[in-house]
Design an enzyme around this catalytic site. Structure first.
Site, PDB file in Angstrom:
ATOM      1  N   LEU A  61     -10.846 -12.048   6.233  1.00 59.86           N
ATOM      2  CA  LEU A  61     -11.801 -11.794   7.300  1.00 59.86           C
ATOM      3  C   LEU A  61     -12.667 -10.625   6.847  1.00 59.86           C
ATOM      4  O   LEU A  61     -12.160  -9.671   6.253  1.00 59.86           O
ATOM      5  CB  LEU A  61     -11.043 -11.431   8.587  1.00 59.86           C
ATOM      6  CG  LEU A  61     -11.735 -11.626   9.937  1.00 59.86           C
ATOM      7  CD1 LEU A  61     -12.153 -13.071  10.132  1.00 59.86           C
ATOM      8  CD2 LEU A  61     -10.800 -11.184  11.058  1.00 59.86           C
ATOM      9  N   ASP A  62     -13.974 -10.708   7.094  1.00 55.91           N
ATOM     10  CA  ASP A  62     -14.864  -9.618   6.707  1.00 55.91           C
ATOM     11  C   ASP A  62     -14.335  -8.275   7.199  1.00 55.91           C
ATOM     12  O   ASP A  62     -13.757  -8.178   8.281  1.00 55.91           O
ATOM     13  CB  ASP A  62     -16.261  -9.814   7.313  1.00 55.91           C
ATOM     14  CG  ASP A  62     -17.070 -10.875   6.587  1.00 55.91           C
ATOM     15  OD1 ASP A  62     -16.644 -11.311   5.508  1.00 55.91           O
ATOM     16  OD2 ASP A  62     -18.135 -11.244   7.107  1.00 55.91           O
ATOM     17  N   ARG A  63     -14.583  -7.227   6.425  1.00 55.83           N
ATOM     18  CA  ARG A  63     -14.133  -5.895   6.796  1.00 55.83           C
ATOM     19  C   ARG A  63     -14.681  -5.477   8.163  1.00 55.83           C
ATOM     20  O   ARG A  63     -13.988  -4.819   8.953  1.00 55.83           O
ATOM     21  CB  ARG A  63     -14.582  -4.886   5.721  1.00 55.83           C
ATOM     22  CG  ARG A  63     -14.066  -3.471   5.939  1.00 55.83           C
ATOM     23  CD  ARG A  63     -14.514  -2.543   4.830  1.00 55.83           C
ATOM     24  NE  ARG A  63     -15.946  -2.308   4.862  1.00 55.83           N
ATOM     25  CZ  ARG A  63     -16.533  -1.355   5.587  1.00 55.83           C
ATOM     26  NH1 ARG A  63     -15.801  -0.539   6.340  1.00 55.83           N
ATOM     27  NH2 ARG A  63     -17.835  -1.202   5.556  1.00 55.83           N
ATOM     28  N   THR A 110     -15.522  -7.422  10.659  1.00 60.22           N
ATOM     29  CA  THR A 110     -15.113  -8.339  11.718  1.00 60.22           C
ATOM     30  C   THR A 110     -13.673  -8.059  12.123  1.00 60.22           C
ATOM     31  O   THR A 110     -12.809  -7.867  11.278  1.00 60.22           O
ATOM     32  CB  THR A 110     -15.239  -9.796  11.243  1.00 60.22           C
ATOM     33  OG1 THR A 110     -16.583 -10.043  10.825  1.00 60.22           O
ATOM     34  CG2 THR A 110     -14.875 -10.768  12.355  1.00 60.22           C
TER      35      THR A 110
END
Length: 313
Positions: free
Chosen positions: A144-146, A148
């Site tokens: 998961l994106d940092r 997000t």
């Protein structure tokens, strides 16, 4: 087809939840010693490499320190721990939504990277969970994106990791996100957004280009008030920054996004204000090991919806 021989197990333990670096010496080359190859291959200066060798920090598959004069052997493995720079601690806790002998479903906060990468190593969800849960074998089934927040699936047993990763690869897992963004009355929803997204190495932002669509997202309006809206986002593909790109293209960029529609100046590492208002809310799948049907929901809220003034402050 000839099967690749798996590497031997690491003779070094993890440090702060981070695995040691493993290097395999390649075939060919004119190096006379392991030391010569490491000096040529690694970014560290020769003096640093010599210091690590002299203090026994670089070891072979048996755990024995590699001396400076060890002859170069193609295919040989060596391990060592790299020196890690200081990392600003992300001051938010990781929630545990579910845990059994096979998986851990964690609720990642904003600003915390999923796995070690670049300048984020010990301050990652994986390293923290390995330390906090005492499970050194823990691995991430996806990322998961940092920026997000939300649900991330981790595996407990390395031999089962591939089975869970295949859920994402084969689109056998349902992911549902929530976002807070401006409300646009003229925007007709729900709608399915299809486009081709290109993310180039070294470029911060992805972009849409002409060509066959590789990114598909369902965008739905949940509710709206005071010029803002909550959106339910359901991606059926997993391109980098896909939801952020699609929301921006619709004219309703997600609040707090530093890349879309325009790249903004970076903020200090200790600035945790105005997190990106994107949350991985739901993970739903059939467990490939136990055959149990799972549906996990993050209890987190998005601050720009619950307390906009506090988020902007």
């Amino acid at each position: 087809m000839r099967r690749r021989t798996p590497p031997p197990p690491s003779p070094l333990q993890q440090r702060d939840g981070v695995d040691p670096v493993r290097l395999r010496l390649p075939a060919g080359g004119a190096w006379g010693t392991v030391r010569d190859h490491l000096v040529a291959r690694l970014a560290a200066e020769a003096g640093v490499i010599d210091g690590m060798l002299d203090t026994g920090q670089i070891v072979d598959a048996t755990g024995r320190p590699v001396p400076r004069d060890m002859a170069y052997v193609p295919g040989m493995y060596v391990w060592f721990h790299r020196e890690l720079p200081y990392e600003e601690r992300v001051p938010f806790a990781i929630g545990i939504v579910y845990q059994d002998e096979h998986i851990v479903v964690a609720d990642k906060p904003h600003f915390l990277a999923t796995t070690p990468r670049g300048s984020h190593v010990t301050e990652t969800a994986l390293a923290r969970l390995r330390r906090d849960l005492g499970v050194p074998t823990l691995g991430a089934a996806h990322r998961l994106d940092r920026l997000t927040a939300g649900l991330v699936l981790f595996t407990v047993r390395p031999e089962e990791r591939g089975a869970y990763q295949s859920l994402f690869r084969d689109k056998q897992i349902k992911k549902e996100y929530e976002a807070v963004a401006p409300y646009e009355p003229a925007l007709t929803l729900p709608r399915t957004v299809r486009s081709r997204i290109l993310k180039e190495r070294g470029v911060l932002a992805a972009r849409e280009v002409e060509g066959e669509p590789n990114a598909i997202s369902m965008v739905e309006l949940s509710e709206q008030r005071e010029g803002r809206a909550r959106y339910r986002l359901t991606p059926s593909t997993g391109q980098t920054h896909q939801l952020r790109v699609h929301m921006s293209a619709l004219g309703v960029p997600i609040l707090g996004d530093p890349l879309y529609p325009v790249v903004t100046d970076p903020v200090p590492a200790d600035d945790f204000r105005r997190p990106l208002q994107l949350l991985a809310r739901v993970l739903e799948f059939t467990d490939p090991i136990t055959a149990s049907r799972h549906r996990f929901v993050s209890p987190r809220g998005l601050q720009a919806w619950s307390s906009y003034e506090e988020w902007t402050g």
